[in-house]
Design an enzyme around this catalytic site. Structure first.
Site, short mmCIF file in Angstrom:
data_model
loop_
_atom_site.label_atom_id
_atom_site.label_comp_id
_atom_site.label_asym_id
_atom_site.label_seq_id
_atom_site.Cartn_x
_atom_site.Cartn_y
_atom_site.Cartn_z
CE1 TYR A 1 -3.71 2.34 0.61
CE2 TYR A 1 -2.43 3.34 2.31
CZ TYR A 1 -3.40 3.28 1.67
OH TYR A 1 -4.33 4.36 1.55
CG ASP B 1 5.99 3.57 0.51
OD1 ASP B 1 6.31 4.30 1.63
OD2 ASP B 1 4.55 3.37 0.33
CE LYS C 1 2.49 4.78 8.21
NZ LYS C 1 0.97 4.94 8.63
N1 HOZ Z 1 -3.11 2.87 5.80
C1 HOZ Z 1 -2.79 3.38 7.10
C2 HOZ Z 1 -1.81 2.44 7.70
N2 HOZ Z 1 -1.42 1.61 6.98
C3 HOZ Z 1 -4.00 3.64 7.83
C4 HOZ Z 1 -4.01 4.87 8.88
C5 HOZ Z 1 -5.21 5.02 9.49
O1 HOZ Z 1 -6.00 4.49 9.46
O2 HOZ Z 1 -5.03 5.96 10.38
#
Ligand code: HOZ
Length: 431
Positions: free
Chosen positions: A143, A238, A266
């Site tokens: 992702y 990434d 992050k």
């Molecule tokens: N896709 C985000 C973590 N892999 C989710 C973040 C969130 O929902 O706060």
């Protein structure tokens, strides 16, 4: 659950789709009502009814020092008194850029954005501009945010909700996206044989985190590096999740591979919204205003996020944070593994540094297909047991759990003991 959380959830559901700002937070895959959070401190969250939880979500990764680390709070207070947005370059932004460039030898220049999605989207635009090619390779279950071109066989919330992709993505937007199995050196070699000279970039989470935590097999990243270099394609790491998380130098430092472009987010924002992409000077000088690759953002390089990021990186760089994280995460990983063996329940516990996933019902997970063979019902039952016992684990088998320097041995032991209790008995169906 008592009234305050319930009332807030009802109000949220009336005015926000699913009552959330990001889909995984709706707990659709594990059932039950998601807690509504009122406060956070160290490794703990407190919900609107006053219940306290050990937090292994950590906002999905940014809070490597836990909630409210004094150095971060002090940096934010100082910055608040000086202003929250300038629309001009400011000192905290320069300081964070310098720290990132010093930590990652592959990054000589960096551009700040506001999220990981923006970072990957912009890095791929740059890769396409630099190579004059269109094709991009991504891996199933990875992702890279929700840009159209990358919403193909995506992990994270897309996998959690069992979606094939996203409605609203035009076929043309993913027409140049090739999806390959992660950790298969054969698949990537074949792609370069078939599409020689046409692939702009291979984008990879060097430790997959959005299909759950799945480390690269020995030699896999080296093979990606070799094949991209031979073909003239760019290798994009990434590191939104792994940057400054698995090591100060990120996964690229840990595995000693230099990508062409790196995406960050992050941890570098200390819990505030942030993203960044960077690479060699010759590549980054193609970005506007120096070059023709356009990308911009009103709040990019936001001084609050930059100040929190600088404070976080300084604590990570100057102390024993990674030794502490390794010890805590080792205790958690070993504890979960031992409990699964004792209960004779198959469970692959994948861990790299302080990111970790326990895949319930399977012995080994090397790619998305393996991850999808996990027993999702058993995971949902386990998740509810954790929650009832005051442990908040990511509400999806396809998200990594995280440790912070604020966790204590007792926090870990509580999670392990609930896990052991849930697994004891006939098998995962009894969780
Ligand atoms: N896709 C985000 C973590 N892999 C989710 C973040 C969130 O929902 O706060």
């Amino acid at each position: 659950m008592s009234a305050d959380s319930a009332r807030l959830r009802e109000r949220a559901a009336r005015v926000m789709p699913g009552g959330v700002s990001s889909p995984v937070r709706a707990y659709a895959a594990v059932g039950g009502e998601p807690p509504v959070i009122a406060a956070a401190e160290g490794a703990h969250l407190v919900d609107a009814d006053g219940s306290r939880f050990v937090d292994f979500v950590l906002a999905y990764g940014p809070l490597i020092l836990g909630h409210g680390h004094p150095a971060v709070v002090e940096a934010l207070r100082g910055q608040l008194s000086r202003g929250v947005a300038y629309g001009h370059t400011a000192k905290p932004e320069v300081e964070l850029a310098e720290r990132i460039c010093a930590a990652l030898p592959s990054v000589e220049m960096v551009r700040f954005v506001n999220s990981g999605t923006e970072a990957t989207m912009s890095a791929l635009r740059l890769a396409r501009a630099a190579t004059g090619r269109d094709l991009v390779v991504k891996f199933a279950g990875a992702y890279h945010g929700h840009a159209d071109a990358l919403l193909a066989a995506a992990g994270s919330g897309v996998a959690t909700l069992g979606l094939p992709g996203s409605s609203g993505v035009p076929g043309g937007a993913v027409a140049d996206t090739l999806v390959l199995p992660y950790n298969s050196a054969g698949a990537i070699a074949e792609a370069f044989a078939v599409h020689a000279g046409r692939i702009a970039a291979v984008i990879v989470e060097p430790v997959a985190g959005n299909m759950g935590c799945v480390p690269p097999l020995p030699g896999y990243l080296e093979e990606l590096r070799r094949l991209t270099r031979e073909d003239g394609a760019l290798l994009v790491f990434d590191e939104v999740m792994t940057g400054f998380r698995v090591a100060y130098g990120g996964a690229q430092g840990l595995y000693e591979i230099e990508p062409d472009l790196t995406c960050l987010g992050k941890v570098i924002g200390g819990g505030l919204p942030v993203g960044a992409y960077g690479g060699r000077r010759a590549l980054m000088e193609r970005v506007a205003p120096l070059g023709p690759v356009y990308q911009a953002g009103t709040l990019s390089g936001n001084p609050l996020a930059m100040a929190a990021g600088v404070a976080t990186l300084d604590v990570l760089r100057d102390g024993d944070a990674y030794a502490r994280l390794e010890s805590l995460a080792g205790r958690l990983g070993d504890g979960l593994r031992t409990a699964a063996v004792a209960a004779s329940v198959p469970c692959a516990v994948n861990r790299v540094g302080s990111m970790l996933t326990a895949f319930v019902g399977v012995d080994r997970v090397d790619d998305y297909e393996d991850a999808r063979r996990s027993d999702l019902d058993a995971f949902a039952r386990l998740h509810r047991r954790w929650r009832e016992a005051g442990v908040l684990w990511p509400p999806s088998q396809f998200e990594a759990a995280f440790l912070s320097t604020a966790h204590q041995a007792g926090d870990i032991d509580r999670a392990v003991s609930v896990f052991a209790g849930a697994l004891r008995g006939a098998g995962p169906e009894e969780c």
